[in-house]
Design a protein around this motif. Structure first.
Motif, PDB file in Angstrom:
ATOM      1  N   GLY A 154       2.434  18.557  22.014  1.00  0.00           N
ATOM      2  CA  GLY A 154       3.711  18.965  21.441  1.00  0.00           C
ATOM      3  C   GLY A 154       3.897  18.290  20.087  1.00  0.00           C
ATOM      4  N   LEU A 155       5.013  18.550  19.466  1.00  0.00           N
ATOM      5  CA  LEU A 155       5.264  17.954  18.150  1.00  0.00           C
ATOM      6  C   LEU A 155       5.865  16.568  18.298  1.00  0.00           C
ATOM      7  CD1 LEU A 155       6.686  20.997  16.154  1.00  0.00           C
ATOM      8  CD2 LEU A 155       4.404  19.994  16.039  1.00  0.00           C
ATOM      9  N   SER A 156       5.380  15.646  17.476  1.00  0.00           N
ATOM     10  CA  SER A 156       5.940  14.304  17.408  1.00  0.00           C
ATOM     11  C   SER A 156       5.722  13.791  15.991  1.00  0.00           C
ATOM     12  CB  SER A 156       5.272  13.368  18.417  1.00  0.00           C
ATOM     13  OG  SER A 156       4.019  12.932  17.951  1.00  0.00           O
ATOM     14  N   LEU A 157       6.270  12.652  15.707  1.00  0.00           N
ATOM     15  CA  LEU A 157       6.097  12.074  14.369  1.00  0.00           C
ATOM     16  C   LEU A 157       4.635  11.734  14.063  1.00  0.00           C
ATOM     17  CD1 LEU A 157       9.254   9.794  14.056  1.00  0.00           C
ATOM     18  CD2 LEU A 157       8.837  12.010  12.970  1.00  0.00           C
ATOM     19  N   TRP A 158       3.795  11.641  15.087  1.00  0.00           N
ATOM     20  CA  TRP A 158       2.380  11.339  14.870  1.00  0.00           C
ATOM     21  C   TRP A 158       1.656  12.465  14.137  1.00  0.00           C
ATOM     22  CZ3 TRP A 158       0.661   6.732  14.691  1.00  0.00           C
ATOM     23  CH2 TRP A 158       1.282   5.734  15.445  1.00  0.00           C
ATOM     24  N   ILE A 159       2.260  13.619  14.090  1.00  0.00           N
ATOM     25  CA  ILE A 159       1.630  14.720  13.365  1.00  0.00           C
ATOM     26  C   ILE A 159       1.583  14.414  11.858  1.00  0.00           C
ATOM     27  CG2 ILE A 159       3.713  16.114  13.045  1.00  0.00           C
ATOM     28  CD1 ILE A 159       2.003  18.590  13.540  1.00  0.00           C
ATOM     29  N   ILE A 160       2.548  13.652  11.357  1.00  0.00           N
ATOM     30  CA  ILE A 160       2.614  13.363   9.916  1.00  0.00           C
ATOM     31  C   ILE A 160       1.370  12.614   9.439  1.00  0.00           C
ATOM     32  CG2 ILE A 160       3.904  12.095   8.143  1.00  0.00           C
ATOM     33  CD1 ILE A 160       6.471  12.896   9.716  1.00  0.00           C
ATOM     34  N   PRO A 195      -8.412  15.434 -10.788  1.00  0.00           N
ATOM     35  CA  PRO A 195      -8.094  16.765 -10.252  1.00  0.00           C
ATOM     36  C   PRO A 195      -8.037  16.792  -8.716  1.00  0.00           C
ATOM     37  CG  PRO A 195      -9.701  16.960 -12.011  1.00  0.00           C
ATOM     38  CD  PRO A 195      -9.551  15.496 -11.709  1.00  0.00           C
ATOM     39  N   SER A 196      -8.961  16.098  -8.053  1.00  0.00           N
ATOM     40  CA  SER A 196      -8.949  16.057  -6.588  1.00  0.00           C
ATOM     41  C   SER A 196      -7.717  15.326  -6.067  1.00  0.00           C
ATOM     42  CB  SER A 196     -10.212  15.383  -6.058  1.00  0.00           C
ATOM     43  OG  SER A 196     -11.331  16.173  -6.334  1.00  0.00           O
ATOM     44  N   LEU A 197      -7.360  14.225  -6.712  1.00  0.00           N
ATOM     45  CA  LEU A 197      -6.166  13.480  -6.298  1.00  0.00           C
ATOM     46  C   LEU A 197      -4.900  14.313  -6.533  1.00  0.00           C
ATOM     47  CD1 LEU A 197      -7.054   9.944  -7.672  1.00  0.00           C
ATOM     48  CD2 LEU A 197      -6.899  10.628  -5.272  1.00  0.00           C
ATOM     49  N   HIS A 198      -4.863  15.002  -7.636  1.00  0.00           N
ATOM     50  CA  HIS A 198      -3.716  15.852  -7.948  1.00  0.00           C
ATOM     51  C   HIS A 198      -3.548  16.945  -6.883  1.00  0.00           C
ATOM     52  CE1 HIS A 198      -1.497  18.865 -10.524  1.00  0.00           C
ATOM     53  NE2 HIS A 198      -0.712  17.829 -10.491  1.00  0.00           N
ATOM     54  N   ARG A 199      -4.650  17.630  -6.565  1.00  0.00           N
ATOM     55  CA  ARG A 199      -4.591  18.664  -5.523  1.00  0.00           C
ATOM     56  C   ARG A 199      -4.198  18.070  -4.182  1.00  0.00           C
ATOM     57  NH1 ARG A 199      -9.091  20.448  -8.268  1.00  0.00           N
ATOM     58  NH2 ARG A 199     -10.482  19.403  -6.808  1.00  0.00           N
ATOM     59  N   PHE A 200      -4.736  16.887  -3.871  1.00  0.00           N
ATOM     60  CA  PHE A 200      -4.408  16.228  -2.606  1.00  0.00           C
ATOM     61  C   PHE A 200      -2.899  16.028  -2.483  1.00  0.00           C
ATOM     62  CE2 PHE A 200      -3.554  12.468  -0.042  1.00  0.00           C
ATOM     63  CZ  PHE A 200      -4.211  12.775   1.126  1.00  0.00           C
ATOM     64  N   TRP A 201      -2.271  15.470  -3.508  1.00  0.00           N
ATOM     65  CA  TRP A 201      -0.840  15.181  -3.438  1.00  0.00           C
ATOM     66  C   TRP A 201      -0.001  16.447  -3.392  1.00  0.00           C
ATOM     67  CZ3 TRP A 201      -0.008  10.995  -1.290  1.00  0.00           C
ATOM     68  CH2 TRP A 201      -0.792   9.865  -1.550  1.00  0.00           C
ATOM     69  N   ILE A 202      -0.407  17.496  -4.113  1.00  0.00           N
ATOM     70  CA  ILE A 202       0.336  18.759  -4.064  1.00  0.00           C
ATOM     71  C   ILE A 202       0.261  19.377  -2.664  1.00  0.00           C
ATOM     72  CG2 ILE A 202       0.324  21.156  -4.890  1.00  0.00           C
ATOM     73  CD1 ILE A 202      -0.386  20.029  -7.656  1.00  0.00           C
ATOM     74  N   VAL A 203      -0.940  19.422  -2.102  1.00  0.00           N
ATOM     75  CA  VAL A 203      -1.107  19.989  -0.771  1.00  0.00           C
ATOM     76  C   VAL A 203      -0.387  19.127   0.267  1.00  0.00           C
ATOM     77  CG1 VAL A 203      -2.799  20.536   1.026  1.00  0.00           C
ATOM     78  CG2 VAL A 203      -3.227  21.207  -1.341  1.00  0.00           C
ATOM     79  N   GLN A 204      -0.432  17.807   0.114  1.00  0.00           N
ATOM     80  CA  GLN A 204       0.274  16.932   1.052  1.00  0.00           C
ATOM     81  C   GLN A 204       1.775  17.154   0.997  1.00  0.00           C
ATOM     82  OE1 GLN A 204      -0.452  14.636   3.673  1.00  0.00           O
ATOM     83  NE2 GLN A 204      -2.137  16.070   3.416  1.00  0.00           N
ATOM     84  N   ALA A 205       2.308  17.297  -0.198  1.00  0.00           N
ATOM     85  CA  ALA A 205       3.749  17.528  -0.330  1.00  0.00           C
ATOM     86  C   ALA A 205       4.148  18.811   0.407  1.00  0.00           C
ATOM     87  CB  ALA A 205       4.149  17.603  -1.799  1.00  0.00           C
ATOM     88  N   ALA A 206       3.400  19.876   0.199  1.00  0.00           N
ATOM     89  CA  ALA A 206       3.706  21.150   0.862  1.00  0.00           C
ATOM     90  C   ALA A 206       3.490  21.046   2.374  1.00  0.00           C
ATOM     91  CB  ALA A 206       2.846  22.266   0.278  1.00  0.00           C
ATOM     92  N   SER A 207       2.386  20.440   2.782  1.00  0.00           N
ATOM     93  CA  SER A 207       2.070  20.320   4.215  1.00  0.00           C
ATOM     94  C   SER A 207       3.113  19.482   4.942  1.00  0.00           C
ATOM     95  CB  SER A 207       0.697  19.682   4.405  1.00  0.00           C
ATOM     96  OG  SER A 207      -0.302  20.465   3.823  1.00  0.00           O
ATOM     97  N   GLN A 208       3.462  18.358   4.363  1.00  0.00           N
ATOM     98  CA  GLN A 208       4.413  17.471   5.031  1.00  0.00           C
ATOM     99  C   GLN A 208       5.808  18.085   5.070  1.00  0.00           C
ATOM    100  OE1 GLN A 208       3.383  15.205   6.853  1.00  0.00           O
ATOM    101  NE2 GLN A 208       1.412  14.611   6.021  1.00  0.00           N
ATOM    102  N   LEU A 209       6.149  18.877   4.071  1.00  0.00           N
ATOM    103  CA  LEU A 209       7.423  19.584   4.109  1.00  0.00           C
ATOM    104  C   LEU A 209       7.447  20.547   5.299  1.00  0.00           C
ATOM    105  CD1 LEU A 209      10.178  20.284   2.871  1.00  0.00           C
ATOM    106  CD2 LEU A 209       8.995  21.979   1.464  1.00  0.00           C
ATOM    107  N   LEU A 210       6.344  21.276   5.490  1.00  0.00           N
ATOM    108  CA  LEU A 210       6.251  22.179   6.640  1.00  0.00           C
ATOM    109  C   LEU A 210       6.301  21.419   7.966  1.00  0.00           C
ATOM    110  CD1 LEU A 210       3.558  24.707   5.374  1.00  0.00           C
ATOM    111  CD2 LEU A 210       6.007  25.119   5.711  1.00  0.00           C
ATOM    112  N   VAL A 211       5.654  20.259   8.015  1.00  0.00           N
ATOM    113  CA  VAL A 211       5.676  19.441   9.231  1.00  0.00           C
ATOM    114  C   VAL A 211       7.099  18.993   9.539  1.00  0.00           C
ATOM    115  CG1 VAL A 211       4.972  17.205  10.178  1.00  0.00           C
ATOM    116  CG2 VAL A 211       3.272  18.675   9.114  1.00  0.00           C
TER     117      VAL A 211
END
Length: 149
Positions: free
Chosen positions: A87-93, A125-141
């Motif tokens: 199930g969903l929990s804070l550990w998903i973050i 560039p890899s770090l930039h993409r990482f942070w953008i994707v993390q921001a979007a992913s964590q918002l969805l989480v």
């Protein structure tokens, strides 16, 4: 090519800034795998068998970065979570962060020869993409966690 100790590096050698030795990328990859395993264990409480498989596949990721070991490792992580249905929990973050960090670092380590150095600007560039994707992913989480509460 790494210069000999008696050869001094200057701008004519093609370097634009500080460098990161490739072994540090391998260490970061190992830490990302460890984060992923640790948070997966806390979130889904897998059996000892799953933990052994996770650890073995993570070791394979670090030892053979040019193989499909990272894909297999991340598949095993997903399978472990699905089988245990936590199930969903804070550990998903942190788990989402670990999975993404493992994926990103495995891609970098796969193309950087052992014993070489990577200039920091090449990683931006890899770090930039990482942070953008993390921001979007964590918002969805966070939205999923709020909706499930």
């Amino acid at each position: 090519m790494t210069p000999s100790p008696e050869h001094s590096m200057d701008a004519s050698d093609g370097l634009v800034g500080k460098c990161l030795p490739s072994w540090q990328l391998h260490v970061a990859l190992g830490l990302a795998c460890a984060l992923t395993i640790g948070t997966t264990m806390r979130w889904s409480e897998p059996s000892a068998f799953h933990v052994v498989i996770l650890v073995a596949s993570a070791v394979a990721v670090v030892i053979h970065p040019r193989s499909h070991a990272a894909t297999i490792f991340l598949g095993i992580v997903a399978f472990t979570v699905l089988v245990n249905d936590p199930g969903l929990s804070l550990w998903i973050i942190p788990t989402v962060t670990g999975v993404h960090a493992t994926h990103t670092l495995a891609a970098l380590v796969a193309v950087v020869p052992w014993g070489s150095k990577v200039e920091w600007p090449a990683l931006i560039p890899s770090l930039h993409r990482f942070w953008i994707v993390q921001a979007a992913s964590q918002l969805l989480v966070v939205v999923a966690l709020l909706l499930s509460a």
